[in-house]
Scaffold this active site. Structure first.
Site, PDB file in Angstrom:
ATOM      1  N   ASP A  67      50.121  41.490  38.297  1.00 48.27           N
ATOM      2  CA  ASP A  67      51.505  41.189  37.913  1.00 48.27           C
ATOM      3  C   ASP A  67      51.625  40.673  36.480  1.00 48.27           C
ATOM      4  O   ASP A  67      52.707  40.313  36.026  1.00 48.27           O
ATOM      5  CB  ASP A  67      52.134  40.191  38.886  1.00 48.27           C
ATOM      6  CG  ASP A  67      51.502  38.807  38.840  1.00 48.27           C
ATOM      7  OD1 ASP A  67      50.526  38.585  38.075  1.00 48.27           O
ATOM      8  OD2 ASP A  67      51.981  37.926  39.582  1.00 48.27           O
ATOM      9  N   SER A  69      50.218  37.938  35.319  1.00 51.78           N
ATOM     10  CA  SER A  69      49.885  36.516  35.250  1.00 51.78           C
ATOM     11  C   SER A  69      48.366  36.370  35.142  1.00 51.78           C
ATOM     12  O   SER A  69      47.623  37.340  35.311  1.00 51.78           O
ATOM     13  CB  SER A  69      50.413  35.777  36.484  1.00 51.78           C
ATOM     14  OG  SER A  69      49.713  36.182  37.651  1.00 51.78           O
ATOM     15  N   ASP A  71      44.871  33.696  36.077  1.00 48.49           N
ATOM     16  CA  ASP A  71      44.309  32.585  36.837  1.00 48.49           C
ATOM     17  C   ASP A  71      43.309  31.867  35.938  1.00 48.49           C
ATOM     18  O   ASP A  71      42.482  32.513  35.286  1.00 48.49           O
ATOM     19  CB  ASP A  71      43.601  33.082  38.103  1.00 48.49           C
ATOM     20  CG  ASP A  71      44.560  33.697  39.099  1.00 48.49           C
ATOM     21  OD1 ASP A  71      45.747  33.331  39.094  1.00 48.49           O
ATOM     22  OD2 ASP A  71      44.121  34.544  39.890  1.00 48.49           O
TER      23      ASP A  71
END
Length: 148
Positions: A67, A69, A71
């Site tokens: 998506d 994003s 981590d």
């Protein structure tokens, strides 16, 4: 041929430098000092299992998600919800720059993880923890760690 060997050696050294693992027992000591043993009902073994399944104890690990994003850090905290990566939309619930989650002192990532675990779902917010740690005997994660 010698230049190829030199390039190969340099890239190996760069790869080693980029990965910043912490030992399991050193991590246990830090987590205990930061009062994570028993925090919201989770043991140090839960936290160690989480750190292993998410990052293999790599403090500086960053992964990109489908998506867009990212981590971050030893607990792989997601930028969409928890930190500001200045690249994508974020809710920044932990009120922290994502780069701070890569700090070797671990305080920013521990404080953010506490916020995540204190909310709905606890450690179940981490899919890998649910799949690999939840409901399993985990005491072996503390084997050989003398925290005194």
């Amino acid at each position: 041929m010698p230049s190829l060997l030199l390039v190969s050696l340099a890239s190996c050294l760069l790869a080693i430098k980029q990965a910043s693992p912490i030992s399991r027992c050193d991590l246990a000591k830090v987590l205990r000092e930061e009062d994570l043993d028993g925090f919201e009902g989770y043991s140090l073994s839960d936290w160690l299992c989480l750190a292993f399944v998410e990052s293999a104890f790599n403090i500086t690990k960053v992964d990109e998600n489908t998506d867009g994003s990212f981590d971050y850090g030893i607990f792989q905290i997601n930028s969409h919800y928890w930190c500001n990566d200045y690249q994508s939309h974020t809710e920044n619930i932990c009120h922290v720059d994502c780069q701070e989650l890569l700090s070797p002192n671990l305080l920013s990532i521990i404080n953010c993880a506490k916020k995540i675990v204190s909310g709905a779902g606890g450690m179940k917010n981490w899919v890998k923890w649910r799949l690999h740690c939840a409901g399993r005997p985990l005491s072996y994660w503390m084997t050989g760690c003398h925290l005194g």
